[in-house]
Design a protein around this motif. Structure first.
Motif, PDB file in Angstrom:
ATOM      1  N   UNK A 196       0.831  -1.204   0.000  1.00 20.11           N
ATOM      2  CA  UNK A 196       0.000   0.000   0.000  1.00 20.11           C
ATOM      3  C   UNK A 196       0.872   1.264   0.000  1.00 20.11           C
ATOM      4  N   UNK A 197       0.268   2.459  -0.107  1.00 17.68           N
ATOM      5  CA  UNK A 197       1.058   3.688  -0.188  1.00 17.68           C
ATOM      6  C   UNK A 197       1.951   3.941   1.029  1.00 17.68           C
ATOM      7  N   UNK A 198       1.638   3.323   2.158  1.00 12.77           N
ATOM      8  CA  UNK A 198       2.448   3.500   3.367  1.00 12.77           C
ATOM      9  C   UNK A 198       3.644   2.554   3.418  1.00 12.77           C
ATOM     10  N   UNK A 199       3.736   1.677   2.438  1.00 10.43           N
ATOM     11  CA  UNK A 199       4.814   0.701   2.427  1.00 10.43           C
ATOM     12  C   UNK A 199       4.493  -0.563   3.180  1.00 10.43           C
ATOM     13  N   UNK A 200       3.238  -0.752   3.567  1.00  7.99           N
ATOM     14  CA  UNK A 200       2.822  -1.954   4.273  1.00  7.99           C
ATOM     15  C   UNK A 200       2.387  -3.017   3.260  1.00  7.99           C
ATOM     16  N   UNK A 287      13.759  -2.299   0.332  1.00 10.02           N
ATOM     17  CA  UNK A 287      14.698  -1.798  -0.663  1.00 10.02           C
ATOM     18  C   UNK A 287      13.975  -1.177  -1.854  1.00 10.02           C
ATOM     19  N   UNK A 288      12.799  -1.683  -2.183  1.00  9.93           N
ATOM     20  CA  UNK A 288      12.029  -1.088  -3.263  1.00  9.93           C
ATOM     21  C   UNK A 288      11.504   0.292  -2.863  1.00  9.93           C
ATOM     22  N   UNK A 289      11.046   0.419  -1.641  1.00 17.28           N
ATOM     23  CA  UNK A 289      10.598   1.717  -1.136  1.00 17.28           C
ATOM     24  C   UNK A 289      11.744   2.716  -1.157  1.00 17.28           C
ATOM     25  N   UNK A 290      12.892   2.327  -0.603  1.00 13.59           N
ATOM     26  CA  UNK A 290      14.095   3.154  -0.588  1.00 13.59           C
ATOM     27  C   UNK A 290      13.721   4.600  -0.275  1.00 13.59           C
ATOM     28  N   UNK A 291      14.043   5.515  -1.167  1.00 16.90           N
ATOM     29  CA  UNK A 291      13.687   6.924  -0.973  1.00 16.90           C
ATOM     30  C   UNK A 291      12.571   7.341  -1.936  1.00 16.90           C
ATOM     31  N   UNK A 292      11.801   6.346  -2.407  1.00 17.84           N
ATOM     32  CA  UNK A 292      10.678   6.600  -3.303  1.00 17.84           C
ATOM     33  C   UNK A 292       9.421   6.959  -2.519  1.00 17.84           C
ATOM     34  N   UNK A 293       8.430   7.416  -3.262  1.00 20.57           N
ATOM     35  CA  UNK A 293       7.065   7.519  -2.765  1.00 20.57           C
ATOM     36  C   UNK A 293       6.179   6.840  -3.802  1.00 20.57           C
ATOM     37  N   UNK A 294       5.260   6.014  -3.331  1.00 23.91           N
ATOM     38  CA  UNK A 294       4.331   5.314  -4.222  1.00 23.91           C
ATOM     39  C   UNK A 294       2.913   5.661  -3.781  1.00 23.91           C
ATOM     40  N   UNK A 295       2.360   6.773  -4.261  1.00 29.46           N
ATOM     41  CA  UNK A 295       1.054   7.218  -3.762  1.00 29.46           C
ATOM     42  C   UNK A 295      -0.088   6.264  -4.053  1.00 29.46           C
ATOM     43  N   UNK A 296       0.085   5.372  -5.034  1.00 30.82           N
ATOM     44  CA  UNK A 296      -0.942   4.367  -5.330  1.00 30.82           C
ATOM     45  C   UNK A 296      -0.476   2.962  -4.958  1.00 30.82           C
ATOM     46  N   UNK A 297       0.632   2.874  -4.234  1.00 29.33           N
ATOM     47  CA  UNK A 297       1.180   1.576  -3.872  1.00 29.33           C
ATOM     48  C   UNK A 297       1.896   0.930  -5.036  1.00 29.33           C
TER      49      UNK A 297
END
Length: 370
Positions: A196-200, A287-297
């Protein structure tokens, strides 16, 4: 549809998508019942972000299947599609083989025997990023055995790449595409985590990271051509959401099974045991999250243990797909993803992109429910 679901589906919570005459709809399965969630939340990405629903409109019992005129789609929509490679020791060796064979399948057998003898046991014995892995790297460099693939296999940083554009993935029952000019390629049966967008990590499904071994073997810089082609990314059948009865620990113990049935009677079987992965799934997400943001997961392919070496036509030439192959990827608690093989040139064109999707939702008054 029931043949795609796991045997214990009555105890799980699932999300999916279908193409109805009016456009894409969001599906939910719970208590052996199929629901349409679209009036409440019009995207799977939004549903994953919420994970709490009022229930949705009842379509009917799961055994009755989809309504007439509906087609099951890939269960993701606005999520980015990411993938991790070389996460198993065997896949690391196979990538080095591709590199040293320069994409020539005929040279792979002799190289495989040498590498497995000199490198295989060593890679399996170390934890990626550890002091022991660093020492092994130096020893392999001294022997002239080092490779960029071994760097991501045992080094501190995992390989993470973009597999497929948003909304381009195909679901169970759809054709999957292999480039018409590829002569050495294979399916890659994998667990796909849904984040999800929170990285969960919200749940998981199955995926086929269709791979062109000849292209990537010629140069790692051809990774995008090897991985991202029309209909080359299959995901499904449904996302199984995590709950008290299904958690990330179940994924860590999952064994994914592969069956390829060729039009000439050829049969190939394989497994992908997540217990043998070199990097924990949670670490791959971090590691995929890293310093990214994924607003839609995002959806994350975890990599595969499976690398087919079984000869198909000629001794020493190994496996490659033929048009008409039927590929089934299954896991006891995730269901079955089944696709027929064609060329990317001949597969149905990808037509519902982001603009077309948003226009459709707008025409149905659903923009505020994304």
């Amino acid at each position: 549809m029931t043949e795609s679901l796991p045997a214990d589906q009555q105890g799980g919570q699932f999300l999916g998508r279908a193409l109805a005459p009016e456009g894409p709809v969001v599906l939910r399965i719970a208590d052996d019942t199929l629901f349409d969630l679209t009036d409440e939340v019009a995207t799977v990405a939004g549903a994953v972000a919420r994970r709490h629903f009022s229930g949705g409109r009842v379509i009917g019992p799961v055994s009755a299947g989809l309504p007439a005129g509906w087609t099951l789609l890939s269960p993701i929509d606005l999520q980015c599609v990411k993938a991790c490679g070389v996460t198993f020791a065997l896949s690391a060796i196979e990538r080095v083989i591709e590199e040293r064979a320069r994409g020539d399948a005929a040279r792979a057998g002799a190289i495989r025997a040498t590498l497995e003898e000199k490198v295989g046991s060593a890679i399996r014995a170390v934890v990626p990023g550890s002091e022991a892995a660093a020492a092994l790297k130096q020893a392999l460099i001294a022997e002239g055995m080092w490779s960029q693939y071994l760097e991501v296999a045992i080094g501190p940083d995992a390989e993470v790449f973009s597999k497929s554009p948003v909304l381009s993935t195909v679901g169970t029952g759809a054709p999957i595409g292999v480039r018409s000019d590829s002569t050495w390629n294979n399916p890659e049966p994998e667990v796909v985590l849904i984040v999800d967008p929170r990285g969960e990590i919200a749940g998981a499904t199955l995926g086929n990271d269709v791979n062109l071994r000849d292209f990537e073997g010629r140069s790692a810089l051809l990774l995008s051509k090897a991985k991202d082609n029309n209909a080359s990314c299959a995901i499904g059948p449904f996302i199984r959401l995590f709950d008290d009865g299904f958690t990330l620990d179940d994924i860590r113990k999952t064994t994914v099974e592969l069956l390829v049935e060729g039009p000439e009677g050829y049969r190939l079987e394989g497994t992908n045991a997540m217990a043998e992965i070199s990097r924990d799934p949670a670490d791959l997400v971090r590691q995929t999250m890293s310093e990214h943001h994924f607003p839609d997961g995002f959806a994350l392919f975890c990599g595969t243990l499976f690398a087919p070496t079984q000869d198909r036509d000629q001794p020493g030439k190994g496996f490659t797909h033929k048009v008409g192959d039927r590929v089934s990827i299954s896991a006891p608690r995730l269901g079955r993803l089944t696709n027929g093989v064609t060329t990317s040139r001949d597969a149905p064109p990808w037509e519902i992109g982001i603009a077309a999707f948003i226009r459709n939702l707008a025409s149905r008054g659903l923009i505020d429910r994304i």
